[in-house]
Design an enzyme around this catalytic site. Structure first.
Site, short mmCIF file in Angstrom:
data_model
loop_
_atom_site.label_atom_id
_atom_site.label_comp_id
_atom_site.label_asym_id
_atom_site.label_seq_id
_atom_site.Cartn_x
_atom_site.Cartn_y
_atom_site.Cartn_z
N GLY A 145 0.84 -1.21 0.00
CA GLY A 145 0.00 0.00 0.00
C GLY A 145 0.86 1.24 0.00
NE ARG A 146 -2.69 5.97 1.27
CZ ARG A 146 -3.99 5.80 1.04
NH1 ARG A 146 -4.50 6.11 -0.13
NH2 ARG A 146 -4.78 5.33 1.98
CB ILE A 147 2.90 3.01 4.70
CG1 ILE A 147 1.91 4.06 5.22
CG2 ILE A 147 4.16 2.98 5.58
CD1 ILE A 147 1.31 3.77 6.59
CD GLU A 153 1.10 -0.80 20.16
OE1 GLU A 153 1.37 -1.59 19.25
OE2 GLU A 153 0.66 0.33 19.99
CG HIS A 198 1.93 2.63 17.81
ND1 HIS A 198 0.87 1.75 17.91
CD2 HIS A 198 1.82 3.18 16.57
CE1 HIS A 198 0.15 1.78 16.79
NE2 HIS A 198 0.72 2.65 15.96
CB THR A 229 6.12 0.61 10.84
OG1 THR A 229 6.07 0.23 9.46
CG2 THR A 229 7.54 0.94 11.24
N GLY A 235 5.15 5.68 14.76
CA GLY A 235 5.11 5.82 13.29
C GLY A 235 4.67 7.19 12.80
NE ARG A 270 -3.09 -0.88 13.92
CZ ARG A 270 -2.61 0.35 13.66
NH1 ARG A 270 -1.31 0.58 13.61
NH2 ARG A 270 -3.44 1.37 13.48
C1 DGY Z 1 -2.27 4.64 12.54
O1 DGY Z 1 -2.62 5.75 12.18
O2 DGY Z 1 -2.89 3.63 12.27
C2 DGY Z 1 -1.02 4.56 13.29
O3 DGY Z 1 -0.74 3.32 13.80
C3 DGY Z 1 -0.92 5.63 14.34
O4 DGY Z 1 0.36 6.13 14.18
#
Ligand code: DGY
Length: 323
Positions: A157-159, A271, A289, A240, A291, A242
């Site tokens: 995906g985008r990330i 978490e 967490h 990064t 990110g 889940r």
């Molecule tokens: C999200 O937006 O899903 C992230 O995990 C929060 O940084």
């Protein structure tokens, strides 16, 4: 017409809170405590909009409250595995998230973890701060080179694509990926990325495996003993995405047995609890967490929620409507 009543479950970026206070009849969570099930249910009963974050578990139990008045839940985050979307829909709620605005920030953090674990940055800093450093020597803390290695992305995906761009153009890495719903050729342009037919193919070929799939049932424990057995013994795992995508106990076993070389983690299965074994290992980099945690990004995320709310209360479909 009176302003819509909104309840915000945690403290948000100060400038966004100001906007919320100016535009809506806003109730903030002054002491920033995590809300209980009863508090979340009360919020749904008493507000037109509830604004949760990715740490609020909006379960079927929460959404099963009687007399829900809220019509929209504007979640502050892109991930939505903390919300039972079916139950939300059944309760008559529109749900929105905040895609796009945190893509670069999260990709930067994935690279931070990748570089930190490969070059032993966390371990090196601990070494120096503990006053153990005796000076430069040719054998001291040799890590693993990143430039030119193979990066395997699970999910594209985008990330993931933003990580691929950094890795390919900044570090001359070879990019491979698996995604059951692969992006279009246009979206892949310039990344020189090779599609693999299965996650196993990625595991077998990658020097770094970076996770970019959503959490939840479909990807629960996708990375477990079998996946670690399929990875190269010198490989590093970066997460990064889940926490529940990785079976943490299996990760501990893989690190202890040397099935993989190390891990860089921003998210965890239970978490904010992190297993003691991981805490004690030098070859893992652990972040809480972070990110999307830059001021610019948290502002943009908050304002994206504001935009979704404004659209909803104007009678339009919010651009980030999930259900
Ligand atoms: C999200 O937006 O899903 C992230 O995990 C929060 O940084």
């Amino acid at each position: 017409m009176s302003k819509p009543k909104i309840i915000v479950t945690r403290r948000w970026h100060e400038a966004v809170e100001k906007e919320l206070l100016a535009r809506f009849d806003t109730q903030l969570n002054e002491d920033d405590h995590p809300m209980s099930v009863a508090e979340l249910q009360a919020a749904l009963r008493n507000a037109d909009a509830v604004l949760p974050t990715v740490c609020d578990k909006i379960t079927a139990e929460v959404l099963g409250a009687d007399n829900i008045q809220a019509k929209i839940m504007g979640s502050n985050g892109v991930g939505f595995n903390h919300i039972d979307l079916d139950a939300a829909k059944a309760a008559g709620l529109t749900v929105t998230n905040t895609p796009e605005v945190l893509t670069d920030c999260t990709a930067d953090l994935a690279m931070t973890l990748l570089l930190s674990v490969a070059r032993r940055a966390g371990e090196g800093e601990r070494h120096l701060r503990s006053k153990s450093w005796t000076g430069w020597r040719p054998t001291h803390m040799m890590g693993t080179s990143v430039t030119g290695k193979t990066l395997g992305l699970i999910g594209m995906g985008r990330i993931a694509r933003a990580v691929a761009a950094r890795a390919a153009h900044g570090f001359n890495m070879k990019i491979i990926f698996h995604d059951p719903f692969p992006p279009s050729a246009d979206d892949l342009e310039g990344l020189n990325a090779t599609q693999c037919s299965s996650p196993e193919e990625v595991f077998a070929k990658a020097d770094f495996v970076s996770l970019h799939c959503p959490g939840g049932e479909a990807t629960y424990h996708l990375i477990s003993d079998d996946a670690f057995a399929a990875m190269k013994s010198g490989a590093f795992l970066i997460n990064t995405a889940r926490g529940d995508v990785v079976e943490e106990a299996a990760l501990v076993r893989a690190l202890q047995s040397g099935a993989i070389a190390g891990a860089g983690l921003d998210v965890f299965e239970k978490e904010p609890k992190v297993s003691d074994e991981l805490m004690a290992m030098e070859n893992v980099v652990l972040l809480p967490h972070l990110g999307s945690a830059t001021s610019e990004t948290r502002y943009a995320m908050g304002m994206r929620v504001v935009e979704n709310l404004e659209a909803f209360f104007a009678g339009d479909t919010p651009r980030d409507k999930l259900v």
